[in-house]
Design a protein around this motif. Structure first.
Motif, short mmCIF file in Angstrom:
data_model
loop_
_atom_site.label_atom_id
_atom_site.label_comp_id
_atom_site.label_asym_id
_atom_site.label_seq_id
_atom_site.Cartn_x
_atom_site.Cartn_y
_atom_site.Cartn_z
N LEU A 142 0.83 -1.21 0.00
CA LEU A 142 0.00 0.00 0.00
C LEU A 142 0.86 1.25 0.00
O LEU A 142 0.55 2.24 -0.70
N GLN A 143 1.93 1.24 0.77
CA GLN A 143 2.82 2.41 0.80
C GLN A 143 3.53 2.61 -0.54
O GLN A 143 3.66 3.74 -1.02
N HIS A 151 -4.23 4.32 -4.82
CA HIS A 151 -4.73 4.19 -3.46
C HIS A 151 -5.82 3.12 -3.41
O HIS A 151 -6.65 3.01 -4.32
N VAL A 152 -5.81 2.34 -2.34
CA VAL A 152 -6.78 1.28 -2.13
C VAL A 152 -7.68 1.66 -0.95
O VAL A 152 -7.18 1.96 0.14
N SER A 171 -11.46 6.94 1.73
CA SER A 171 -11.07 5.94 2.72
C SER A 171 -11.97 6.00 3.95
O SER A 171 -12.37 7.08 4.39
N CYS A 208 -14.23 -3.07 -2.11
CA CYS A 208 -12.89 -2.50 -2.24
C CYS A 208 -12.76 -1.79 -3.58
O CYS A 208 -13.30 -2.26 -4.60
N VAL A 210 -9.77 0.36 -6.05
CA VAL A 210 -8.39 0.79 -6.28
C VAL A 210 -8.44 2.00 -7.20
O VAL A 210 -8.92 1.90 -8.34
N GLU A 337 -8.09 -4.98 1.62
CA GLU A 337 -7.22 -3.93 1.08
C GLU A 337 -5.81 -4.47 0.84
O GLU A 337 -5.19 -4.20 -0.19
N ALA A 341 -3.84 -4.77 -2.70
CA ALA A 341 -2.59 -4.04 -2.91
C ALA A 341 -1.48 -4.95 -3.40
O ALA A 341 -0.70 -4.58 -4.28
#
Length: 356
Positions: A142-143, A151-152, A171, A208, A210, A337, A341
């Protein structure tokens, strides 16, 4: 190997619910990437048990110990291995399961496959406890994706018969109960509380999305984005259904309703709707990639259930002891998430490899 995933990054999850530790090894992470360890810990805390009335009373710190792969907090190019210690285990609560499998759980199939050598305490390596190292790997991805503008985000879309309202646009990670409509979230918590009071459990759906994905990720046939995501999401215990975009409701539409018309906005091709969930022919089209995962109710419930003694083949009653989530869906939100990712980052690395 069944405990491994990925082609360009390769992660392997190890450990059991009541083993001294669980963990993950990730190969293929590029060197020189700073990992925000505090942000990673906050992400792991979203999944951790024992924090509220709708999760198990088991308490675990879920603080990762990095054995290799980091120099300080920067990836060094070597395989990254991290451990998460198990502390609050009560294996005696599961002694009955040596002979009496829980209905709805993998106890019986584990016995068929591994016999008396299986680890049944806490579900062994079939346990949702193994989603902690999955979140560790996913939190890192994710980072790395965020640095690419990807972004998720996710939310609880449904608990029992109660559905969230509104569209998932931002989010929900900072919310104690991750929904768009907080009033519906209150109703969902009431459903969980009612099931818990009756010694029962309830399931639900996690949605979810993305955001910021480029067009062109994924491949046709067996390496499409649906395939990549499905393989890892179905590795999350209790997931029994998955749909992308409008999913099963597309079956009731005509083509004129289901097709997403193309348009040009700010010099780029977009679609006016997103029934396809951001994927056409297994390849991302640049719109938000949207999917939903359905989770069955927790199999471990306090109500008496019918089982079979695996050694004598006698039918017997089973009353399960121990600590269990009356609904795993709230804690599953960051897990979904994380899975998304990992799948997306692996596909992104594949695209870059192909471009060279």
């Amino acid at each position: 190997m069944s405990s491994s995933y990925g082609e360009n990054i390769r992660l392997t999850i190890f450990g059991q619910s009541h083993s001294p530790a669980i963990g993950v090894t990730i190969e293929g992470l590029p060197a020189g990437e700073e990992i925000d360890l505090e942000a990673l810990q906050r992400f792991l805390a979203r999944r951790a048990p024992g924090q509220n009335a709708w999760s198990t009373a088991r308490r675990e710190a879920d603080e990762p110990e990095f054995v290799s792969g980091l120099t300080g907090s920067v990836t060094c190019g070597a395989p990254l291995t991290a451990l998460i210690r198990n502390g609050d285990t009560r294996s005696k609560d599961y002694s009955l399961l040596a002979r009496l499998p829980r209905p709805g759980h993998a106890d019986y199939t584990a016995f068929v496959k591994y016999g008396e050598h299986r680890d049944y305490a806490g579900g062994g390596h079939f346990s949702g406890r193994l989603t902690a190292p999955l979140c560790l790997a996913g939190g890192i991805c994710l980072q790395l994706l965020a640095r690419e503008g990807i972004h998720v985000i996710s939310r609880i879309a449904q608990i029992g018969p109660v559905c969230d309202r509104g569209e998932l646009l931002a989010s929900t990670a900072e919310k104690p109960f991750p929904v768009v409509d907080d009033e519906q979230g209150e109703a969902m918590r009431a459903v969980i509380a009612a099931a818990k009071a009756e010694g029962d459990s309830v399931g639900g759906i996690v949605e979810c999305a993305v955001l910021g994905l480029p067009a062109g990720l994924g491949d046709p046939m067996f390496d499409g984005m649906e395939n990549r995501i499905a393989r890892i999401v179905f590795g999350i215990p209790a997931v029994k259904g998955l749909e992308f975009g409008a999913g099963f409701s597309l079956a009731a539409m005509r083509g004129s309703e289901a097709n997403d018309a193309f348009a040009v906005r700010d010099g780029r091709v977009v679609t006016e709707t997103n029934h396809c969930g951001g994927i056409l022919g297994g390849i991302t089209d640049g719109m938000p990639l949207v999917f939903r995962a359905a989770f069955k109710p927790t199999p471990s419930i306090a109500k008496e259930q019918r089982s079979v003694d695996l050694l004598t083949l006698e039918e017997k009653a089973l009353v399960i002891e121990g600590r269990h989530d009356p609904c795993i869906v709230p804690r599953a939100v960051p897990v979904v998430e994380a899975a998304a990712a990992i799948a997306v980052y692996d596909a992104l690395l594949e695209q870059r490899k192909d471009a060279r």
